[in-house]
Design an enzyme around this catalytic site. Structure first.
Site, mmCIF file in Angstrom:
data_model
loop_
_atom_site.group_PDB
_atom_site.id
_atom_site.type_symbol
_atom_site.label_atom_id
_atom_site.label_comp_id
_atom_site.label_asym_id
_atom_site.label_seq_id
_atom_site.Cartn_x
_atom_site.Cartn_y
_atom_site.Cartn_z
ATOM 1 N N LYS A 15 0.858 -1.196 0.000
ATOM 2 C CA LYS A 15 0.000 0.000 0.000
ATOM 3 C C LYS A 15 0.886 1.235 0.000
ATOM 4 C CE LYS A 15 -3.898 1.994 2.641
ATOM 5 N NZ LYS A 15 -4.793 1.810 3.805
ATOM 6 N N SER B 39 -9.716 1.862 2.873
ATOM 7 C CA SER B 39 -8.835 2.614 2.004
ATOM 8 C C SER B 39 -7.806 1.750 1.276
ATOM 9 C CB SER B 39 -8.102 3.688 2.813
ATOM 10 O OG SER B 39 -7.256 3.100 3.781
ATOM 11 N N SER C 71 -9.862 -0.473 7.119
ATOM 12 C CA SER C 71 -9.304 -0.344 5.767
ATOM 13 C C SER C 71 -8.614 -1.563 5.181
ATOM 14 C CB SER C 71 -8.321 0.821 5.724
ATOM 15 O OG SER C 71 -9.039 1.991 5.505
HETATM 16 N N1 GLN Z 1 -13.228 4.203 6.315
HETATM 17 C C1 GLN Z 1 -12.575 4.660 7.491
HETATM 18 C C2 GLN Z 1 -12.171 6.109 7.330
HETATM 19 O O1 GLN Z 1 -12.494 6.669 6.353
HETATM 20 C C3 GLN Z 1 -11.416 3.785 7.832
HETATM 21 C C4 GLN Z 1 -10.185 4.075 7.073
HETATM 22 C C5 GLN Z 1 -9.014 3.262 7.498
HETATM 23 O O2 GLN Z 1 -9.133 2.232 8.164
HETATM 24 N N2 GLN Z 1 -7.841 3.759 7.137
HETATM 25 O O3 GLN Z 1 -11.559 6.689 8.166
#
Ligand code: GLN
Length: 473
Positions: free
Chosen positions: A72, A148, A172
């Site tokens: 990532k 994400s 994420s």
């Molecule tokens: N969807 C969540 C957010 O927007 C989690 C994102 C994540 O785990 N990095 O913060």
């Protein structure tokens, strides 16, 4: 059979039997990327020459010897780009150092290969917040891959990465794994060093693997974990061999179903698939009982105070002076900061910075930030009490299947609500995994559903045991 459809475990056998070389494998992955990445948009960049160089000297007797792993784009690998899906780091930032998680993987013989798209600074659940392009779900190209870590899930499920690293702050890793149909695991907070992971919300962030099988996730986790003096929240705890439990049955394992996770907003067909998964666990000998995590309802609100608060502090370092995008039209220092940041950050990141700054400001700190910290403790206590009665908690990973690209981009609140089942494990620092749990027919597409398992802190062994039994059972 193409190399990229095999599990890490199968590829290790081929490597050690000398049926293939590490260079063949890297070339095989690169070929798959070239043919399918144009439609998936999972990778932002990949450096074939650098990976081939590492492959030449790969020691295939190591546990991950010669296996290319995709990363990532928020985990630093010295000499490679690390954009965080943001314009602010896309133009002129090359990682000057390497994250500890990568150093650990390399020590085990793996080759970090390729940089994966993500929501900007990991803020989002669809990868549509990336400033660097769309990523698609391999199960339905007009749908989101989740986020994400959308590039990580899309590449693994789409057969163009053997395995990938993601990061999980509120879901994420698990949510995109569920939506694309692969395995995604978030270790206990502190198990994997955050040194070299570009911070979003430091008290929640954790690096973990996305893989095709639970066994592969266990194998990678073995080599990601470990104490790191360069991360003050790193846990100095022994790391057992997580692959040792694979194949152990789950007879008598006590599994709790939190009643607050089977609620109105849960898509009926997702619920049906999950109930079928639960019946399978029962057939395998697990004892299923209903439990209560009474403060679940506060999870999303708590997270969306704490995570932006931490993000607003973490992102202060992007000032256009030290690294990243630098505005060229400012006439004084203050304007330089303002312009560099407003040109470099996208709308969701700006929204989080504003939210975070607001909840930390004097006059609102007690009402929001402090309240959220208290709620976090209550959520954590719910789990502590539940784990007196059960060994594992099982739930849907995401309340809905992958939606169409563009469907929720104008409705951030709805998007936030979709994190309802994944956020609590982050707030409580617990390990959790999402495992494929069948597919559903939805609006003409066949979409994957994920089943989430959560255990006590540091009990990844039971997590892998249950997830593996479910997967192969
Ligand atoms: N969807 C969540 C957010 O927007 C989690 C994102 C994540 O785990 N990095 O913060």
């Amino acid at each position: 059979m193409s190399l990229t459809s095999l599990s890490l475990t199968e590829l290790r056998q081929k490597l050690s039997a000398k049926e293939i070389s590490a260079s063949d494998l890297v070339r095989g992955v690169a070929g798959a990327i070239e043919s399918r990445n144009p439609e998936l948009g999972a990778y932002l960049t990949w450096d074939l020459d650098a990976a081939l160089k590492e492959a030449e000297s790969a020691d295939i007797t190591q546990p991950l010897g010669g296996l290319p792993i995709a990363i990532k784009d928020n985990i630093n690998v010295e000499g490679q780009p690390c954009t965080c899906g943001s314009k602010i780091l896309a133009e002129n930032y090359t990682a000057p150092y390497t994250a500890t998680a990568i150093t650990h993987l390399r020590k085990a013989g793996a080759i970090p290969f390729g940089r994966l798209n993500m929501d900007e600074f990991a803020m989002g659940s669809s990868t549509e917040n990336s400033a660097l392009g769309l990523t698609r779900n391999p199960a339905a190209l007009d749908r989101i891959p989740g986020g994400s870590s959308g590039g990580s899930a899309s590449s693994v499920a789409g057969g163009i990465a053997l395995a990938a690293l993601g990061s999980d702050t509120g879901g994420s890793i698990r949510q995109p794994a569920a939506l694309c149909g692969c395995v995604g695991m978030k270790p206990t907070y502190g198990r994997v060093s955050r040194f070299g992971l570009i911070a979003f919300a430091s008290s929640l962030d954790q690096i973990g693997p996305l893989t095709r099988t639970v066994a592969d996730a266990a194998l990678l986790t073995n080599h990601l974990c470990g104490f790191d003096p360069r991360d003050s929240t790193s846990l100095n705890e022994p790391v057992p061999d997580f692959t040792a439990v694979l194949g152990h049955d789950i007879k008598g394992l006590r599994i709790g179903l939190p009643k607050e996770y089977f609620i109105d907003g849960l898509h009926p067909e997702v619920e049906a698939a999950v109930r079928k998964g639960i019946a399978k666990l029962e057939a395998l000998g697990a004892r299923i009982e209903e439990i209560s995590l009474p403060h679940t309802e506060a999870g999303v609100a708590t997270y969306y105070v704490l995570a932006p608060a931490e993000a607003s502090a973490n992102l202060a370092r992007f000032d256009g002076v030290r690294y990243g995008h630098r505005s060229t039209s400012a006439s004084d220092l203050m304007e330089h900061y303002l312009k560099s940041r407003s040109e470099g950050f996208g709308p969701e990141v700006k929204r989080r910075i504003l939210l975070g700054t607001y909840v930390l400001s004097s006059g609102y700190y007690d009402a929001y930030y402090l309240q959220a910290q208290k709620a976090r403790t209550l959520i954590k206590d719910d789990f502590t009490k539940a784990f007196e009665k059960v060994d594992v908690i099982v739930s849907p990973t995401s309340p809905t299947p992958a939606h169409k690209l563009g469907e929720l981009t104008d409705d951030p609140l709805q998007a936030y609500l979709e994190d309802v089942f994944t956020i609590p494990a982050n707030l409580a620092g617990l390990p959790a995994i999402s495992v494929p749990c069948g597919t559903i027919a939805h609006e003409g597409a066949v979409l994957p559903v994920g089943l989430q398992f959560i255990t006590k802190a540091l009990d990844e062994a039971t997590l892998f045991q249950a997830a593996h039994a479910f997967e192969v059972g």
